[in-house]
Design a protein around this motif. Structure first.
Motif, mmCIF file in Angstrom:
data_model
loop_
_atom_site.group_PDB
_atom_site.id
_atom_site.type_symbol
_atom_site.label_atom_id
_atom_site.label_comp_id
_atom_site.label_asym_id
_atom_site.label_seq_id
_atom_site.Cartn_x
_atom_site.Cartn_y
_atom_site.Cartn_z
ATOM 1 N N PRO A 75 13.654 1.778 5.787
ATOM 2 C CA PRO A 75 13.687 1.940 4.329
ATOM 3 C C PRO A 75 13.393 3.365 3.868
ATOM 4 O O PRO A 75 13.916 3.808 2.851
ATOM 5 N N ILE A 76 12.557 4.077 4.643
ATOM 6 C CA ILE A 76 12.223 5.449 4.245
ATOM 7 C C ILE A 76 13.466 6.345 4.339
ATOM 8 O O ILE A 76 13.752 7.149 3.449
ATOM 9 N N LYS A 92 8.913 -11.584 -0.011
ATOM 10 C CA LYS A 92 8.922 -10.607 1.076
ATOM 11 C C LYS A 92 9.034 -9.197 0.529
ATOM 12 O O LYS A 92 9.396 -8.276 1.251
ATOM 13 N N ILE A 95 3.594 -7.827 -3.101
ATOM 14 C CA ILE A 95 2.332 -8.313 -2.557
ATOM 15 C C ILE A 95 1.543 -8.939 -3.695
ATOM 16 O O ILE A 95 1.099 -8.256 -4.610
ATOM 17 N N HIS A 98 -1.911 -7.659 -4.928
ATOM 18 C CA HIS A 98 -2.058 -6.267 -5.337
ATOM 19 C C HIS A 98 -1.532 -6.078 -6.761
ATOM 20 O O HIS A 98 -0.769 -6.884 -7.264
ATOM 21 N N PHE A 111 -2.469 11.585 1.179
ATOM 22 C CA PHE A 111 -3.511 10.693 1.629
ATOM 23 C C PHE A 111 -4.253 10.095 0.446
ATOM 24 O O PHE A 111 -4.406 8.897 0.308
ATOM 25 N N ARG B 163 -4.155 6.196 -0.172
ATOM 26 C CA ARG B 163 -2.856 5.641 0.166
ATOM 27 C C ARG B 163 -2.925 4.823 1.454
ATOM 28 O O ARG B 163 -2.458 3.688 1.502
ATOM 29 N N ILE B 164 -3.581 5.398 2.471
ATOM 30 C CA ILE B 164 -3.653 4.688 3.753
ATOM 31 C C ILE B 164 -4.402 3.369 3.582
ATOM 32 O O ILE B 164 -4.017 2.343 4.160
ATOM 33 N N ILE B 166 -4.531 1.456 0.875
ATOM 34 C CA ILE B 166 -3.637 0.479 0.246
ATOM 35 C C ILE B 166 -2.629 -0.029 1.267
ATOM 36 O O ILE B 166 -2.311 -1.219 1.297
ATOM 37 N N SER B 170 -2.061 -3.772 2.355
ATOM 38 C CA SER B 170 -0.712 -4.329 2.199
ATOM 39 C C SER B 170 -0.262 -5.024 3.467
ATOM 40 O O SER B 170 0.275 -6.128 3.443
ATOM 41 N N ASN B 174 0.845 -8.863 3.280
ATOM 42 C CA ASN B 174 2.242 -9.254 3.352
ATOM 43 C C ASN B 174 3.020 -8.250 4.201
ATOM 44 O O ASN B 174 3.583 -7.293 3.679
ATOM 45 N N SER B 176 5.829 -8.392 5.735
ATOM 46 C CA SER B 176 7.267 -8.250 5.456
ATOM 47 C C SER B 176 7.497 -7.302 4.292
ATOM 48 O O SER B 176 8.360 -6.425 4.353
ATOM 49 N N ALA B 177 6.713 -7.505 3.229
ATOM 50 C CA ALA B 177 6.889 -6.634 2.070
ATOM 51 C C ALA B 177 6.568 -5.194 2.434
ATOM 52 O O ALA B 177 7.256 -4.265 2.003
ATOM 53 N N SER B 178 5.529 -4.999 3.234
ATOM 54 C CA SER B 178 5.174 -3.635 3.626
ATOM 55 C C SER B 178 6.297 -3.005 4.424
ATOM 56 O O SER B 178 6.652 -1.854 4.219
ATOM 57 N N MET B 179 6.847 -3.797 5.340
ATOM 58 C CA MET B 179 7.931 -3.265 6.159
ATOM 59 C C MET B 179 9.126 -2.897 5.282
ATOM 60 O O MET B 179 9.752 -1.866 5.479
ATOM 61 N N ASN B 180 9.398 -3.744 4.293
ATOM 62 C CA ASN B 180 10.507 -3.451 3.390
ATOM 63 C C ASN B 180 10.276 -2.193 2.563
ATOM 64 O O ASN B 180 11.199 -1.643 1.999
ATOM 65 N N GLN B 181 9.009 -1.787 2.454
ATOM 66 C CA GLN B 181 8.707 -0.544 1.748
ATOM 67 C C GLN B 181 8.716 0.641 2.710
ATOM 68 O O GLN B 181 8.395 1.751 2.325
ATOM 69 N N GLY B 182 9.011 0.383 3.975
ATOM 70 C CA GLY B 182 9.069 1.473 4.936
ATOM 71 C C GLY B 182 7.761 1.742 5.643
ATOM 72 O O GLY B 182 7.594 2.775 6.283
#
Ligand SMILES: Nc1ncnc2c1ncn2[C@@H]1O[C@H](COP(=O)(O)OP(=O)(O)O)[C@@H](O)[C@H]1O
Ligand SMILES: [Mg+2]
Lengths: 528, 316
Positions: A75-76, A92, A95, A98, A111, B163-164, B166, B170, B174, B176-182
């Protein structure tokens, strides 16, 4: 116009339950600069898979951006190349625990991060795109389905992408919100952005999109230029029929024959029902409804407006805070009696002849048991004694499998090995053959009974509901598919935020009126 | 009556509690990323033995401590490989590692059982140390204790404000959602689990080098298991790690002081040691039961409950 994105011979195969699913089979697709391109197809046609290939590597095939081959392996990488997607499956993608801001991390860097800066950016983006008022500090689980969908759209837009992909973004939006969304897409298009939108609403594709690509069984069957086609079609209806035929591959849309029938006796009644959801918020807000024999009562509404909790409260899957569920009918010696089933055990309720087809098939099936065992879950107690009457079970289940055309090598195969459509047939077979006690007719509660089914099975289930209606059953059909509700129901109750906005009979119910009420208009407002 | 206001008593409670704080902080990070590590007991005890042995052999305390962390991190890496890369059952892997770690501790510590070594002195902090009572209790301790004071707020800050942090949450909520965000789900989980193991090893080093100053087989007395419960008590919040840890530190210390206390009618000749020994496990169960009832409310769960993806296998 320049082609910004091209996918050539893309393949993607999934391996599940011992079968290979060719979700994308040598697909070619192109997107031009400044166009809105609709991607249509039945459930399972491979649309989501196709666009997801832009955010992970497909098994094989080439992806070109402005003519140059690129690797979009995650995705990145896609984000760096200016692609963004609002996904179909929000569970999916967002979250729940959050906040909106924490979910939209894509715009942050480094960071340390200043959540307050992100929150400001979100608020200004929401205003800019007119996506409505959502507090970036709210936790996702507190949002409604439509709000979540708008957050997901915002998450894609906020990265200011050149190529915007929206996977079924309108499924939980109200009709006015949908109009707003397309207005937004129009203005993005005029800024030169290119947009892919996946949708089930064919009229959206015809009215708003420049090109339409139709997929079927993992392949592209056609790409049409909307303007050109419009000249050939005599009317919008003809266009819709044309697209639908392309989607399913044969002339299907045969009309459902709903015979005219007089409503029968009042058989079940809900009086002022209140119930809460898992979060403790009241989501069933004083609902009163009546079910009559020989009638289908449709409950229309965007999913997540309390329909599920209503059904669960009726069937004792959920606590009733106040109100009553009554069953009318003669019991002994023709004496008419009313039974209050509020808070009765599920078994007592079902023994009165109340059948239930839940939306989530996992609620109705035990996947690792055989088809035969699943088919008799309702009736195993009838045999009495300690042992199972194998012979009658074999006969009954073989008959059900053949009547309902459940495609399986054997009644002893596990339900897990069946496809979604055949799983649903098992549920329908079991529930619709539930035998009510002497002198009563079946009461059937069906929750999105055709969700995720292919056209053939959908047609089958709908005809089955109509057949039961003719046999005298009282049916409550909860569906977020407006077409389905309009086609099947004798009366339509529209549910919005836990309330019934009004009840229309089938003559007065039009798509427009019901659509407005699904967005919160009262019956009075909708008629005007 | 026991002199409950005696600063010396409280000084030893802080010393005992610190042993719980360090591994709890590490396990909070592992669980926040979605991985349950039931191998803490094994990592603590192997860390305790390994650090004592190396410190004794080299006469270098720092080297011993680092080795303890290394052992903890190494065992955690095994857990990470099994559960993250190969998606094996987290409970089975964790329990297996506890057994492995316990065995390893016997091996590493065999040569140094009962051997004396000058452990880590306390380092009074100037000025703060002069505050009456408080100074004596909290600021006349050794470096491990101060480390726990500093680490908890830092780890809290990282988890909620960076950031790290969060991303860690994450991934545990979830994946899957994290993976979908890269987000690289596996990498983050690896880092958290290994960090958790190193903190467990550090806790072990503190036990043998900083607090009790000896090594003997089975010296953790199962305290590593309590850490698992403390994470729940702390509601997966690094600052909450203090609450449970200090309570258990009190039990640990007070059981000796109460031995001679008579309770009229029930224990007229003093509370038997066996009853006092029961206190930590019994109160753990009570705690978990009460917490369980409170957390079973969906609304409460949505706000403070366990990470949603905790101990669930994740295949992309
Ligand atoms: N992760 C997956 N694992 C196994 N099968 C999948 C997966 N994702 C999709 N499929 C299958 O691939 C086919 C296409 O799915 P999808 O692209 O989601 O369809 P659409 O979006 O057109 O409804 C379906 O048969 C679906 O069951
Ligand atoms: Mg899809």
């Amino acid at each position: 116009m320049e082609t910004v994105l091209e996918m050539q011979n893309v393949c993607k195969t999934f391996y599940g339950d011992g079968v290979e699913i060719h979700a994308n089979d040598n697909v070619n697709f192109s997107l031009k600069q400044g166009e809105i391109h609709a991607l249509l197809g039945e459930n399972g046609a491979g649309k989501s898979t196709l666009v997801n290939n832009l955010f992970r590597r497909p098994d094989s095939g080439t992806i070109l951006l402005r003519g140059k081959e690129v690797e979009l392996s995650n995705p990145i990488a896609a984000l760096r190349h200016g692609l963004a997607i609002a996904r179909q499956d929000l569970s999916k993608s967002l979250i729940e625990r959050h906040t909106v801001a924490e979910n939209i991390l894509s715009i942050s860097e480094g960071f340390f991060l200043s959540l307050s800066r992100i929150e400001r950016e979100i608020t200004s983006a929401l205003n800019k795109y007119e996506l409505g008022d959502i507090d970036p500090k709210t936790k996702i689980w507190k949002l409604s389905g439509g709000e979540k969908q708008r957050v997901e759209i915002l998450k894609a837009l906020i990265t200011d992408p050149e190529i915007i992909i929206l996977d079924e973004p309108t499924s939980m939006l109200t009709p006015p919100e949908i109009v707003n969304l397309f207005r937004l897409l129009n203005s993005l298009r005029s800024q030169g952005k290119s947009i892919i939108i996946i949708t089930h609403h064919l009229e959206e594709a015809i009215n708003y999109c420049d090109r339409i690509t139709v997929m079927r069984h993992g392949e592209v069957v056609a790409t049409l230029e909307t303007e050109k086609e419009k000249n050939a079609w005599a009317s919008e209806e003809e266009g819709i029929r044309h697209l639908a035929t392309l989607m399913v591959g044969k002339e299907v849309l045969y009309e459902l024959a709903r015979k005219k029938m007089e409503p029968g006796k009042l058989t079940a009644e809900i009086q002022g029902l209140f119930a809460t959801n898992d979060m403790g918020d009241t989501v069933v807000n004083g609902v009163s409804l009546q079910l009559k024999e020989n009638q289908i009562l449709g409950i229309a509404g965007i999913s997540g407006n309390g329909q599920q909790e209503l059904v669960e409260a009726m069937l004792h899957w959920r606590k009733v805070d106040s109100g009553k569920v009554l069953i009318h009918g003669k019991k002994i010696d023709d004496v008419s009696i009313v039974q209050d089933i509020t808070g009765k055990s599920i078994r007592e309720i079902r023994d009165l002849g109340i059948a239930y087809i839940p939306e989530d098939r996992r609620k109705a099936l035990i996947l690792d048991l055989s088809i035969r065992e699943n088919l008799i879950l309702n009736s195993y107690r009838k045999s009495g004694g300690l042992f199972i009457d194998q012979k009658s079970i074999v006969n009954v289940t073989e008959e059900l499998i053949s009547i309902f055309k459940i495609k399986t090598p054997s009644a002893l195969s596990s339900v897990r090995s069946l496809s979604g459509g055949n799983r649903q047939k098992v549920v329908v077979a079991r529930e619709t053959t539930l035998a009510p006690p002497e002198g009563r007719k079946l009461i059937l509660i069906a929750e999105n009974p055709t969700f995720g089914l292919d056209v053939g099975t959908t047609q089958f289930v709908r005809e089955e509901l109509l057949r039961l209606r003719e046999e005298g059953a009282a049916i409550m059909l909860i569906s977020s598919d407006l077409t389905e509700v309009l086609a099947l129901s004798d009366r339509i109750a529209v549910m919005y935020k836990g309330k019934i906005m009004g009840i229309l009979n089938s003559q007065e119910a039009t798509r427009e009126k019901v659509g407005l009420m699904m967005g919160g208009s009262t019956l009075q407002e909708a008629i005007e | 009556m026991v002199e409950l206001l005696n600063p010396i008593l409280w000084h030893s409670i802080v010393a005992a509690a610190t042993f719980f704080v360090l591994p709890t902080l590490g396990e909070i990070y592992a669980e926040r990323s979605g991985i349950l590590n039931l191998g803490i007991e094994g990592m603590v005890i192997a860390g305790a033995a390994g650090s004592y042995a190396i410190a004794y052999q080299t006469q270098d305390i720092l080297l011993g401590v680092l080795f303890g962390m290394f052992i903890g991190g190494l065992l955690a890496t095994i857990h990470a490989i099994l559960t993250i890369t190969f998606n094996r059952n987290q409970v089975v892997s964790g329990i297996g590692l506890t057994i492995l770690g316990t065995g390893l501790s016997g091996l590493l510590g065999d040569a140094v059982i009962g051997k004396a070594l000058k452990g880590i002195d306390s380092t009074p902090i100037p000025i703060l140390n002069d505050i009456p009572t408080i100074g004596e209790v909290f600021f006349d301790q050794n470096i491990f204790v101060y480390l726990s004071f500093i680490l908890a707020p830092i780890l809290w800050f990282i988890l909620y404000k960076t950031r790290i942090g969060i991303l860690i949450r994450s991934v545990g909520e979830n994946p899957s959602a994290s993976m979908n965000q890269g987000v690289n789900v596996r990498l983050i989980r690896y880092l958290c689990v290994i960090f958790g193991g190193m903190m467990a090893g550090l806790g072990g080093a503190y036990l043998s080098l900083g607090w009790l100053n000896f090594w003997t087989d089975g010296m953790t007395q199962g305290r590593g298991w309590i850490v698992i419960a403390l994470v729940v008590v702390a509601l997966w919040n690094p600052l909450g790690a203090f609450i449970g840890s200090y309570l258990f530190g009190m039990f640990d210390v007070l059981q000796f002081s109460f031995q001679h206390e008579a309770i009229p009618f029930i224990f007229p000749t003093g509370i038997p040691p066996s009853v006092l020994k029961m206190m930590p496990p019994v109160s753990t169960i009570l705690f978990l039961a009460i917490w369980g009832i409170i957390l079973s409310q969906q609304k409460v769960k949505s706000i403070v409950g366990a990470p949603s993806a905790l101990a669930k296998p994740f295949e992309d």
